[in-house]
Design a protein around this motif. Structure first.
Motif, PDB file in Angstrom:
ATOM      1  N   SER A 181      63.932  -8.989  -1.085  1.00 54.37           N
ATOM      2  CA  SER A 181      64.174  -7.885  -0.156  1.00 54.37           C
ATOM      3  C   SER A 181      62.831  -7.219   0.135  1.00 54.37           C
ATOM      4  N   ASP A 182      62.872  -6.107   0.858  1.00 53.42           N
ATOM      5  CA  ASP A 182      61.649  -5.360   1.165  1.00 53.42           C
ATOM      6  C   ASP A 182      61.370  -4.277   0.125  1.00 53.42           C
ATOM      7  N   GLU A 183      62.152  -4.253  -0.931  1.00 58.29           N
ATOM      8  CA  GLU A 183      61.997  -3.223  -1.965  1.00 58.29           C
ATOM      9  C   GLU A 183      60.822  -3.550  -2.887  1.00 58.29           C
ATOM     10  N   TYR A 184      60.023  -2.530  -3.215  1.00 59.48           N
ATOM     11  CA  TYR A 184      58.973  -2.698  -4.205  1.00 59.48           C
ATOM     12  C   TYR A 184      59.601  -2.590  -5.596  1.00 59.48           C
ATOM     13  N   ARG A 185      59.327  -3.572  -6.428  1.00 63.50           N
ATOM     14  CA  ARG A 185      59.887  -3.594  -7.779  1.00 63.50           C
ATOM     15  C   ARG A 185      58.762  -3.665  -8.795  1.00 63.50           C
ATOM     16  N   ARG A 186      59.026  -3.150  -9.964  1.00 64.26           N
ATOM     17  CA  ARG A 186      58.003  -3.115 -11.020  1.00 64.26           C
ATOM     18  C   ARG A 186      57.390  -4.494 -11.243  1.00 64.26           C
ATOM     19  N   LEU A 187      58.208  -5.529 -11.296  1.00 63.58           N
ATOM     20  CA  LEU A 187      57.712  -6.883 -11.531  1.00 63.58           C
ATOM     21  C   LEU A 187      57.668  -7.704 -10.243  1.00 63.58           C
ATOM     22  N   GLY A 188      57.705  -7.008  -9.114  1.00 63.38           N
ATOM     23  CA  GLY A 188      57.527  -7.664  -7.833  1.00 63.38           C
ATOM     24  C   GLY A 188      58.760  -8.422  -7.349  1.00 63.38           C
ATOM     25  N   GLN A 189      58.615  -8.993  -6.165  1.00 63.30           N
ATOM     26  CA  GLN A 189      59.617  -9.890  -5.580  1.00 63.30           C
ATOM     27  C   GLN A 189      59.054 -11.303  -5.711  1.00 63.30           C
ATOM     28  N   ASP A 234      49.141  -1.430  -3.873  1.00 65.36           N
ATOM     29  CA  ASP A 234      50.458  -1.992  -3.561  1.00 65.36           C
ATOM     30  C   ASP A 234      50.384  -3.106  -2.512  1.00 65.36           C
ATOM     31  N   ARG A 235      49.169  -3.558  -2.206  1.00 71.70           N
ATOM     32  CA  ARG A 235      48.973  -4.715  -1.324  1.00 71.70           C
ATOM     33  C   ARG A 235      48.767  -5.996  -2.135  1.00 71.70           C
ATOM     34  N   THR A 236      48.921  -5.900  -3.439  1.00 71.41           N
ATOM     35  CA  THR A 236      48.667  -7.022  -4.343  1.00 71.41           C
ATOM     36  C   THR A 236      49.721  -8.118  -4.187  1.00 71.41           C
ATOM     37  N   GLU A 280      55.339 -17.328  -6.768  1.00 70.88           N
ATOM     38  CA  GLU A 280      54.625 -16.431  -5.868  1.00 70.88           C
ATOM     39  C   GLU A 280      55.342 -15.084  -5.835  1.00 70.88           C
ATOM     40  N   SER A 281      54.554 -13.985  -5.907  1.00 72.38           N
ATOM     41  CA  SER A 281      55.139 -12.645  -5.976  1.00 72.38           C
ATOM     42  C   SER A 281      54.468 -11.699  -4.993  1.00 72.38           C
ATOM     43  N   THR A 282      55.281 -10.840  -4.400  1.00 71.84           N
ATOM     44  CA  THR A 282      54.819  -9.793  -3.495  1.00 71.84           C
ATOM     45  C   THR A 282      55.543  -8.494  -3.852  1.00 71.84           C
ATOM     46  N   HIS A 283      55.332  -7.426  -3.078  1.00 65.19           N
ATOM     47  CA  HIS A 283      56.013  -6.138  -3.256  1.00 65.19           C
ATOM     48  C   HIS A 283      55.846  -5.612  -4.677  1.00 65.19           C
ATOM     49  N   ILE A 284      54.587  -5.590  -5.101  1.00 66.14           N
ATOM     50  CA  ILE A 284      54.229  -5.116  -6.443  1.00 66.14           C
ATOM     51  C   ILE A 284      53.651  -3.706  -6.314  1.00 66.14           C
TER      52      ILE A 284
END
Length: 339
Positions: A241-249, A280-282, A262-266
């Motif tokens: 989803s587009d949600e930022y999560r502690r351990l990413g998407q 938060d662009r990591t 592969e992880s985004t939204h960190i």
């Protein structure tokens, strides 16, 4: 009791804290070595830190509770400690660093259990720091591949002998903004001091502690002894989803003999005890592969490539290698914030 300045001991302590603790010891302690005696009212053999709470009687006759903070239970278990090493009601003498800002805290650098009548030493549990986590005495063999041809990463993987290659984290290549943020870092502001959960890079990349991997048809589960994090990662986008999560998407796939995640939204977060904030662009790419060693047994290598256009000039790599351990049990997490 008079404090003794011991810069060398603090430096040693801080180095150990970087390697085996969930936050830097500089967040809680200063350069003064002190000694305190007290009666144990609680002994907590848990991660991220072994804790002893003891009642200390001051020179004025008043009693106060002190917190004694040690290394991670994972590390102390490798030195022979268990949940029975210290008993409630025992009189103990603790030598360590004084709490920051006058807090009633002391680091666990040396401990003696005393006879309450004579003050003679009954025993002194060892706190000697071994060179990493010992490899199993008997080298086991497990298949390199699962029956369907996927790399066999299933099992508990523990820290190997602490030497070159087992943990290779170079310093982050900060840009000007990253350097400026790092220059402001104070360990006392580390979110993990207040028992907040870490972000992905710190949990999955920086950790020196054991990891458990479980492989299923449509997903993998990765559990971490440090912080107690658990990631369920699918091979499709059902959980994204587009949600930022502690351990990413995250989404996983197999490429030949490797597992790639592969992880985004960190969220923006420090990535280890030295700070090293990322924005938060990591984004990250983790690659897991089997690299067995005939002298030590089955081994997993994880390489994490970290990209952050906010604070890095180029990708940053973290690498660890961990050894297979049969029937390994995680020590539970019970975090206590400093007084």
């Amino acid at each position: 009791m008079k404090a003794i300045i011991s810069t060398f001991l603090l430096a040693t302590l801080l180095a150990a804290g970087q390697a085996s603790a969930h936050h830097s010891f500089a967040a809680s302690f200063v350069e003064d070595e002190i000694v305190r005696e007290g009666v144990v009212n609680r002994y907590i053999f848990r991660n991220p830190h072994v804790l002893i709470y003891m009642d200390v009687t001051g020179e004025n006759g008043e009693q106060a509770e002190w917190m004694v903070e040690g290394s991670a239970a994972t590390s102390l278990r490798n030195r022979g400690w268990t949940a029975e090493t210290i008993q409630v009601g025992e009189l103990v003498r603790i030598t360590g660093m004084a709490g920051r800002d006058g807090k009633l805290m002391i680091s666990l650098e040396h401990v003696e259990v005393l006879d309450p009548d004579t003050r003679t030493v009954l025993r002194n549990p060892s706190l000697e720091r071994n060179q990493g986590q010992a490899a199993p005495t008997e080298i086991v063999s497990i298949p390199m591949q699962l029956p369907d041809g996927r790399p066999n990463l299933t099992g508990a993987w523990v820290q190997g002998r602490d030497g070159p290659g087992f943990r290779n984290h170079r310093l982050p290549p900060f840009n000007e903004a990253g350097d400026a943020l790092q220059a402001q870092w104070d360990p006392i502001n580390d979110p993990q001091v207040a028992c907040e959960d870490p972000g992905l890079v710190r949990q999955a990349g920086f950790t020196p502690h054991p990891v458990r991997i479980e492989q299923f048809e449509d997903h993998v589960v990765i559990s971490y002894e440090e912080y107690g994090g658990v990631r369920t990662i699918y091979f499709d986008n059902r959980d994204l989803s587009d949600e930022y999560r502690r351990l990413g998407q995250s989404m996983a796939r197999y490429e030949g003999d490797t597992l790639v995640i592969e992880s985004t939204h960190i969220p923006a977060n420090p990535t280890g005890t030295p700070g090293h904030w990322l924005s938060d662009r990591t984004t990250t790419v983790e690659t897991y592969r089997r690299l067995d060693d005939p002298t030590q047994g089955p081994m997993v290598e994880m390489e994490m490539i970290i990209t952050d256009p906010g604070y890095l000039t180029e990708p940053w790599e973290m690498v660890w290698k961990k050894l297979y351990r049969e029937e390994y049990e995680f020590i539970p997490v019970e975090c206590h914030a400093p007084y």
